[in-house]
Scaffold this motif. Structure first.
Motif, PDB file in Angstrom:
ATOM      1  N   ASP A   1      59.064   5.158  37.933  1.00 54.82           N
ATOM      2  CA  ASP A   1      60.471   4.784  37.975  1.00 54.82           C
ATOM      3  C   ASP A   1      61.255   5.655  36.994  1.00 54.82           C
ATOM      4  O   ASP A   1      61.157   5.483  35.778  1.00 54.82           O
ATOM      5  N   CYS A   2      62.008   6.598  37.520  1.00 50.03           N
ATOM      6  CA  CYS A   2      62.786   7.506  36.676  1.00 50.03           C
ATOM      7  C   CYS A   2      64.099   6.812  36.300  1.00 50.03           C
ATOM      8  O   CYS A   2      65.128   6.955  36.981  1.00 50.03           O
ATOM      9  N   ASN A   3      64.054   6.043  35.220  1.00 45.20           N
ATOM     10  CA  ASN A   3      65.189   5.201  34.842  1.00 45.20           C
ATOM     11  C   ASN A   3      65.815   5.593  33.509  1.00 45.20           C
ATOM     12  O   ASN A   3      66.709   4.894  33.014  1.00 45.20           O
ATOM     13  N   ALA A   4      65.349   6.708  32.918  1.00 42.93           N
ATOM     14  CA  ALA A   4      65.916   7.223  31.661  1.00 42.93           C
ATOM     15  C   ALA A   4      65.862   6.193  30.524  1.00 42.93           C
ATOM     16  O   ALA A   4      66.685   6.220  29.621  1.00 42.93           O
ATOM     17  N   GLN A   5      64.867   5.337  30.556  1.00 38.58           N
ATOM     18  CA  GLN A   5      64.749   4.319  29.514  1.00 38.58           C
ATOM     19  C   GLN A   5      64.437   4.928  28.146  1.00 38.58           C
ATOM     20  O   GLN A   5      64.811   4.389  27.111  1.00 38.58           O
ATOM     21  N   GLY A   6      63.730   6.066  28.149  1.00 41.31           N
ATOM     22  CA  GLY A   6      63.536   6.798  26.906  1.00 41.31           C
ATOM     23  C   GLY A   6      62.120   6.817  26.377  1.00 41.31           C
ATOM     24  O   GLY A   6      61.268   6.019  26.776  1.00 41.31           O
ATOM     25  N   ALA A   7      61.878   7.750  25.470  1.00 41.30           N
ATOM     26  CA  ALA A   7      60.594   7.885  24.782  1.00 41.30           C
ATOM     27  C   ALA A   7      60.695   7.248  23.405  1.00 41.30           C
ATOM     28  O   ALA A   7      61.746   7.305  22.758  1.00 41.30           O
ATOM     29  N   TYR A   8      59.606   6.662  22.951  1.00 40.90           N
ATOM     30  CA  TYR A   8      59.597   6.066  21.610  1.00 40.90           C
ATOM     31  C   TYR A   8      59.361   7.145  20.562  1.00 40.90           C
ATOM     32  O   TYR A   8      58.489   8.000  20.719  1.00 40.90           O
ATOM     33  N   PHE A   9      60.146   7.077  19.491  1.00 49.31           N
ATOM     34  CA  PHE A   9      60.038   8.050  18.398  1.00 49.31           C
ATOM     35  C   PHE A   9      59.997   7.290  17.081  1.00 49.31           C
ATOM     36  O   PHE A   9      60.873   6.476  16.783  1.00 49.31           O
ATOM     37  N   SER A  10      58.981   7.574  16.278  1.00 51.20           N
ATOM     38  CA  SER A  10      58.802   6.900  14.993  1.00 51.20           C
ATOM     39  C   SER A  10      58.704   7.926  13.879  1.00 51.20           C
ATOM     40  O   SER A  10      58.136   9.008  14.056  1.00 51.20           O
ATOM     41  N   GLU A  11      59.266   7.572  12.729  1.00 52.62           N
ATOM     42  CA  GLU A  11      59.196   8.414  11.529  1.00 52.62           C
ATOM     43  C   GLU A  11      58.352   7.707  10.473  1.00 52.62           C
ATOM     44  O   GLU A  11      58.505   6.500  10.251  1.00 52.62           O
ATOM     45  N   ALA A  12      57.471   8.466   9.808  1.00 50.86           N
ATOM     46  CA  ALA A  12      56.623   7.886   8.760  1.00 50.86           C
ATOM     47  C   ALA A  12      56.483   8.864   7.611  1.00 50.86           C
ATOM     48  O   ALA A  12      56.619  10.084   7.785  1.00 50.86           O
ATOM     49  N   HIS A  13      56.198   8.337   6.431  1.00 44.41           N
ATOM     50  CA  HIS A  13      55.947   9.141   5.235  1.00 44.41           C
ATOM     51  C   HIS A  13      54.640   8.654   4.600  1.00 44.41           C
ATOM     52  O   HIS A  13      54.366   7.445   4.590  1.00 44.41           O
ATOM     53  N   LEU A  14      53.859   9.574   4.085  1.00 44.72           N
ATOM     54  CA  LEU A  14      52.601   9.166   3.464  1.00 44.72           C
ATOM     55  C   LEU A  14      52.224  10.103   2.329  1.00 44.72           C
ATOM     56  O   LEU A  14      52.605  11.284   2.320  1.00 44.72           O
ATOM     57  N   ASN A  15      51.461   9.557   1.396  1.00 48.70           N
ATOM     58  CA  ASN A  15      51.033  10.297   0.217  1.00 48.70           C
ATOM     59  C   ASN A  15      49.773  11.090   0.538  1.00 48.70           C
ATOM     60  O   ASN A  15      48.651  10.679   0.235  1.00 48.70           O
ATOM     61  N   LEU A  16      49.976  12.222   1.173  1.00 51.81           N
ATOM     62  CA  LEU A  16      48.879  13.081   1.615  1.00 51.81           C
ATOM     63  C   LEU A  16      49.411  14.498   1.693  1.00 51.81           C
ATOM     64  O   LEU A  16      50.574  14.711   2.046  1.00 51.81           O
ATOM     65  N   THR A  17      48.569  15.468   1.349  1.00 47.82           N
ATOM     66  CA  THR A  17      48.978  16.872   1.443  1.00 47.82           C
ATOM     67  C   THR A  17      48.285  17.568   2.597  1.00 47.82           C
ATOM     68  O   THR A  17      47.259  17.092   3.109  1.00 47.82           O
ATOM     69  N   VAL A  18      48.842  18.686   2.995  1.00 49.87           N
ATOM     70  CA  VAL A  18      48.236  19.501   4.047  1.00 49.87           C
ATOM     71  C   VAL A  18      46.832  19.923   3.655  1.00 49.87           C
ATOM     72  O   VAL A  18      45.885  19.843   4.456  1.00 49.87           O
ATOM     73  N   ASP A  19      46.658  20.375   2.424  1.00 47.13           N
ATOM     74  CA  ASP A  19      45.349  20.838   1.980  1.00 47.13           C
ATOM     75  C   ASP A  19      44.329  19.714   1.978  1.00 47.13           C
ATOM     76  O   ASP A  19      43.153  19.930   2.321  1.00 47.13           O
ATOM     77  N   GLN A  20      44.749  18.517   1.589  1.00 47.37           N
ATOM     78  CA  GLN A  20      43.825  17.383   1.604  1.00 47.37           C
ATOM     79  C   GLN A  20      43.355  17.081   3.023  1.00 47.37           C
ATOM     80  O   GLN A  20      42.174  16.811   3.249  1.00 47.37           O
ATOM     81  N   PHE A  21      44.285  17.144   3.959  1.00 46.60           N
ATOM     82  CA  PHE A  21      43.896  16.874   5.346  1.00 46.60           C
ATOM     83  C   PHE A  21      42.975  17.969   5.878  1.00 46.60           C
ATOM     84  O   PHE A  21      41.962  17.684   6.521  1.00 46.60           O
ATOM     85  N   LEU A  22      43.326  19.219   5.606  1.00 47.04           N
ATOM     86  CA  LEU A  22      42.510  20.331   6.106  1.00 47.04           C
ATOM     87  C   LEU A  22      41.102  20.307   5.534  1.00 47.04           C
ATOM     88  O   LEU A  22      40.147  20.733   6.203  1.00 47.04           O
ATOM     89  N   HIS A  23      40.963  19.831   4.312  1.00 45.90           N
ATOM     90  CA  HIS A  23      39.672  19.854   3.627  1.00 45.90           C
ATOM     91  C   HIS A  23      38.622  19.031   4.368  1.00 45.90           C
ATOM     92  O   HIS A  23      37.431  19.341   4.308  1.00 45.90           O
ATOM     93  N   ALA A  24      39.063  17.987   5.053  1.00 50.31           N
ATOM     94  CA  ALA A  24      38.102  17.123   5.746  1.00 50.31           C
ATOM     95  C   ALA A  24      38.709  16.618   7.050  1.00 50.31           C
ATOM     96  O   ALA A  24      38.888  15.426   7.258  1.00 50.31           O
ATOM     97  N   SER A  25      39.046  17.551   7.935  1.00 49.81           N
ATOM     98  CA  SER A  25      39.748  17.173   9.153  1.00 49.81           C
ATOM     99  C   SER A  25      38.920  17.370  10.421  1.00 49.81           C
ATOM    100  O   SER A  25      39.448  17.229  11.523  1.00 49.81           O
ATOM    101  N   SER A  26      37.647  17.703  10.274  1.00 50.96           N
ATOM    102  CA  SER A  26      36.873  18.032  11.472  1.00 50.96           C
ATOM    103  C   SER A  26      36.468  16.808  12.275  1.00 50.96           C
ATOM    104  O   SER A  26      36.147  16.924  13.453  1.00 50.96           O
TER     105      SER A  26
END
Length: 443
Positions: free
Chosen positions: A91-116
């Motif tokens: 049903d193409c009714n233009a109801q919309g996509a859900y979009f959420s914003e979040a913030h967290l105490n994490l760095t890119v390097d921390q995630f990359l270090h153990a992201s496998s």
């Protein structure tokens, strides 16, 4: 084995919002083909992209609103057909996509270090809407997670009934293009109509379609696996390692990287599980049919344009044969997929709305070669791309910065994880030239 990072709790500064198309869009019901509306596709594909630098919420939401003008079905909702209650429509009714914003105490390097290896805490990175049924889940859900270092993790959930991996990648590239270049024309325009894959009248089922046939109900491998604690296994294959695997097949057999790697993973999986020797086992993998149809599907077709290739044999034949044997099975499964085969499958699904046989099957989904690692929203390409969870089906993931490498990710019983990883990594480079009678029985 690498560890997986635990995701801290996320702070949501505001409620999730619905992003609708920025201008009016067609209001109609869109037919879903039998390839779209398969029962085993009633879930959402969930992507995670990690970026060194973030893009603002306002910019992401504005570009999403603009791209939903072109991809307006993704702002719609599924609904049951009045003719067949088990059949879905869009049903193409233009109801919309859900979009959420979040913030967290994490760095890119921390995630990359153990992201496998993903774990359950990663689910915090994607907004979850309380729903009673699959029909209630919006086709597109997005959460942008801003990290303490200035980076971001962008997570998207896209309903598989709307599009396959190629189609979802096409949408994500369109969104990123309009984010980085708001006034640009899309390089690929979406093609919405699914009637090109309608069943024939009368049906003409001219192939057996073995992916749907259950041979031995006495032993269910999937139930056996799910009855145990599962852990993710992640192994990255470099181009040189893939070349070493290919050398086990040449000069008598030439093969692609996917053919040899999928065969190797299948054999390793079967050997690690120590299954009954005469049990039939299958390898199921997606085959893009856009260029196999006659006529070819139009450029920009983002619906489900794939069928499952099915290689099958018995446990003992697979385990005792050399790699050439299983590679040939994969190649034969690919070669049989023609326009006639696809049409036959569409007709088959019209008469029998059943799921593929997963009782003794390894399913491989190819996320590499779709350009997901190139998704640039204006602040550079992602440093990591992967799923939000590890499942018992196998993913072939792209490796950032190495076009010809693959990461294999899947969950297996904890009791065999070490053996499975050992078999994946320590393949015998002499295997293809052995003179052992058992090895040559099934070449």
């Amino acid at each position: 084995m690498n560890n997986s990072i635990e995701i801290p709790d996320c702070y949501h500064p505001k409620e999730a919002v619905l992003i609708c198309p920025s201008t009016s869009t067609p209001k109609h019901t869109l037919y879903l083909s039998n390839l779209d509306d398969q029962k085993f596709l009633r879930f959402s594909i969930k992507y995670l992209h990690l970026y060194k630098k973030s893009v603002s919420v306002d910019v992401l939401q504005a570009s999403l609103s603009n791209v939903l003008v072109e991809y307006y079905p993704l702002a719609g909702r599924l609904k049951p057909s009045q003719e067949h209650e088990d059949k879905f429509l869009l049903d193409c009714n233009a109801q919309g996509a859900y979009f959420s914003e979040a913030h967290l105490n994490l760095t890119v390097d921390q995630f990359l270090h153990a992201s496998s290896k993903p774990n359950k805490t990663w689910r915090k990175l994607l907004f979850r809407l309380d729903s009673q049924s699959f029909l209630d889940v919006p086709p597109l859900i997005i959460q942008v997670n801003y990290l303490s270092c200035g980076g971001m993790i962008l997570c998207t959930s896209i309903n598989h009934c709307f599009c396959d991996g190629i189609g979802s990648a096409q949408f994500l590239h369109a969104w990123s293009q309009l984010t980085s270049k708001p006034n640009a024309e899309l390089s690929v325009k979406p093609y919405h109509i699914r009637h090109l894959l309608k069943p024939r009248i009368p049906s003409q089922i001219s192939f057996s379609h073995p992916e749907f046939h259950c041979h031995d109900p006495s032993f269910n491998v999937t139930q056996f696996i799910l009855s145990q604690p599962l852990v993710p296994v992640s192994v990255t294959f470099t181009p040189s390692q893939i070349l070493s695997l290919k050398k086990l097949c040449v000069p008598s057999l030439k093969c692609t990287s996917f053919e040899v790697l999928s065969s190797h993973v299948w054999r390793s999986w079967v050997k690690a599980l120590d299954l009954p020797p005469f049990l039939p086992v299958k390898l199921l993998f997606s085959i893009n049919v856009r260029k196999k149809m006659r006529p070819k599907l139009p450029i920009g077709y983002y619906g489900n344009g794939f069928v499952l290739g099915c290689a099958e044999t018995s446990v003992d034949r697979l385990a005792l044969s050399n790699l050439q044997y299983s590679v040939k099975l994969v190649q034969q499964a690919k070669d049989c997929v023609t326009d006639d085969y696809v049409r036959s499958m569409i007709d088959f699904l019209q008469e029998r709305r059943i799921k593929p046989d997963l009782s003794s099957s390894l399913v491989i989904s190819q996320w590499a070669k779709q350009g997901l690692e190139d998704l640039d929203f204006g602040e550079g390409k992602p440093l990591y791309i992967g799923p939000l969870a590890s499942e018992i089906y196998c993913l072939f993931l792209p490796v950032t910065g190495n076009l010809h490498a693959f990461t294999v990710l899947m969950s297996v019983p904890q009791s065999i994880a070490e053996k499975f990883e050992h078999l994946l990594v320590n393949f015998d480079e002499r295997e293809g030239n052995e003179d052992d009678g058992k090895e040559k029985l099934f070449v």
